[in-house]
Design a protein around this motif. Sequence first.
Motif, PDB file in Angstrom:
ATOM      1  N   ARG A  88     -14.448 -22.258 -49.318  1.00  0.00           N
ATOM      2  CA  ARG A  88     -13.445 -22.019 -50.350  1.00  0.00           C
ATOM      3  C   ARG A  88     -12.354 -21.056 -49.843  1.00  0.00           C
ATOM      4  O   ARG A  88     -11.163 -21.275 -50.098  1.00  0.00           O
ATOM      5  CB  ARG A  88     -14.114 -21.467 -51.607  1.00  0.00           C
ATOM      6  N   GLU A 142     -13.731 -26.710 -58.422  1.00  0.00           N
ATOM      7  CA  GLU A 142     -14.805 -27.358 -59.179  1.00  0.00           C
ATOM      8  C   GLU A 142     -15.811 -28.028 -58.235  1.00  0.00           C
ATOM      9  O   GLU A 142     -17.017 -28.001 -58.472  1.00  0.00           O
ATOM     10  CB  GLU A 142     -14.204 -28.400 -60.132  1.00  0.00           C
ATOM     11  N   ALA A 185     -19.993 -18.289 -61.088  1.00  0.00           N
ATOM     12  CA  ALA A 185     -21.168 -19.031 -60.611  1.00  0.00           C
ATOM     13  C   ALA A 185     -21.692 -18.412 -59.315  1.00  0.00           C
ATOM     14  O   ALA A 185     -22.908 -18.252 -59.134  1.00  0.00           O
ATOM     15  CB  ALA A 185     -20.807 -20.499 -60.392  1.00  0.00           C
ATOM     16  N   HIS A 235     -23.806 -25.024 -58.105  1.00  0.00           N
ATOM     17  CA  HIS A 235     -24.731 -25.490 -59.145  1.00  0.00           C
ATOM     18  C   HIS A 235     -25.982 -26.115 -58.507  1.00  0.00           C
ATOM     19  O   HIS A 235     -27.113 -25.870 -58.929  1.00  0.00           O
ATOM     20  CB  HIS A 235     -24.019 -26.519 -60.029  1.00  0.00           C
ATOM     21  N   SER A 261     -10.602 -22.862 -62.847  1.00  0.00           N
ATOM     22  CA  SER A 261     -11.628 -23.329 -61.902  1.00  0.00           C
ATOM     23  C   SER A 261     -12.021 -22.191 -60.947  1.00  0.00           C
ATOM     24  O   SER A 261     -13.194 -22.038 -60.593  1.00  0.00           O
ATOM     25  CB  SER A 261     -11.158 -24.592 -61.162  1.00  0.00           C
ATOM     26  N   ARG A 268     -14.363 -19.767 -62.917  1.00  0.00           N
ATOM     27  CA  ARG A 268     -15.707 -20.343 -63.091  1.00  0.00           C
ATOM     28  C   ARG A 268     -16.487 -20.265 -61.789  1.00  0.00           C
ATOM     29  O   ARG A 268     -17.682 -19.959 -61.780  1.00  0.00           O
ATOM     30  CB  ARG A 268     -15.599 -21.820 -63.499  1.00  0.00           C
ATOM     31  N   LEU A 269     -15.809 -20.574 -60.707  1.00  0.00           N
ATOM     32  CA  LEU A 269     -16.479 -20.543 -59.405  1.00  0.00           C
ATOM     33  C   LEU A 269     -16.929 -19.120 -59.081  1.00  0.00           C
ATOM     34  O   LEU A 269     -18.058 -18.904 -58.611  1.00  0.00           O
ATOM     35  CB  LEU A 269     -15.530 -21.061 -58.315  1.00  0.00           C
ATOM     36  N   GLY A 281     -17.897 -25.548 -56.797  1.00  0.00           N
ATOM     37  CA  GLY A 281     -18.756 -25.160 -57.921  1.00  0.00           C
ATOM     38  C   GLY A 281     -19.949 -26.110 -58.066  1.00  0.00           C
ATOM     39  O   GLY A 281     -21.050 -25.678 -58.422  1.00  0.00           O
ATOM     40  N   ASN A 282     -19.728 -27.387 -57.777  1.00  0.00           N
ATOM     41  CA  ASN A 282     -20.847 -28.343 -57.828  1.00  0.00           C
ATOM     42  C   ASN A 282     -21.922 -27.979 -56.804  1.00  0.00           C
ATOM     43  O   ASN A 282     -23.117 -28.105 -57.075  1.00  0.00           O
ATOM     44  CB  ASN A 282     -20.346 -29.761 -57.560  1.00  0.00           C
TER      45      ASN A 282
END
Length: 238
Positions: free
Chosen positions: A137, A54, A107, A61, A100, A103-104, A57-58
């Motif tokens: 990551r 996450e 994204a 974003h 998570s 989602r990553l 992911g920030n």
Amino acid sequence: MSRTLVDSRRWIQQGTKLLADTLAGLDEASFSAPSALPGWGRKHLVAHLAANGEAIGNLVHWAATGERTPMYASPEQRDADIEAGSLLSGPQLAEWFKRSAMRLDSAMAALTERQWAAEVVTTQGRTVPASETPWMRAREVMVHSADLATGIGFRDLPADFLPALCDDITAKRSGAASGPALIVQATDTRHRWDVAGTGDPVLVTAPLAAITAYLAGREPHGVSAPDARDVPALPAWL
Ligand code: ZN
């Protein structure tokens, strides 16, 4: 350093699968066992990996929108979230990790070339292009696969990931120059790294997987320093 964005995204997928498959095979008692990291159980480690997905992911974003979204609200919040996560059940943690990671992945898949070049700031305060985040990551999922202490070792990680990790760590260690000077020589490949530091360089030899574990600050099994009495201890790397 020759790794590409495509390499790093492949390593994320490989490391995520390795972790997800491992977690799927753990019962509650195995989830509650210690990890190889001091003070952390396996649950702490999985909570950290899920939260790290996450957090990265920030940054993605941030790159996509220009809105400044740091990895973590604060170091205290990061630690509190790991503690709270460690109280979840094994299946809940495995699910959080998978969610998570997925989602990553979506994204990252949506970023344009221009957005990959956008600058973001890591939790260590480094300003990097977003294209560095897949490597950040990949490093987490790969190295922590071994830290889970379920039998996965650095030898089980992709052969082309290991030299990329050694490139990264030796560059950081040389930049910091806070440890001993080393000449690191793999005995099963032609890889060799010079690490700047204090004193006359000590020659350290081992198979590449063991060299990588040693440089990453993990147990130096099978690592020897032929001309010195002991393999030099290394300061923290990250
Ligand atoms: Zn980590």
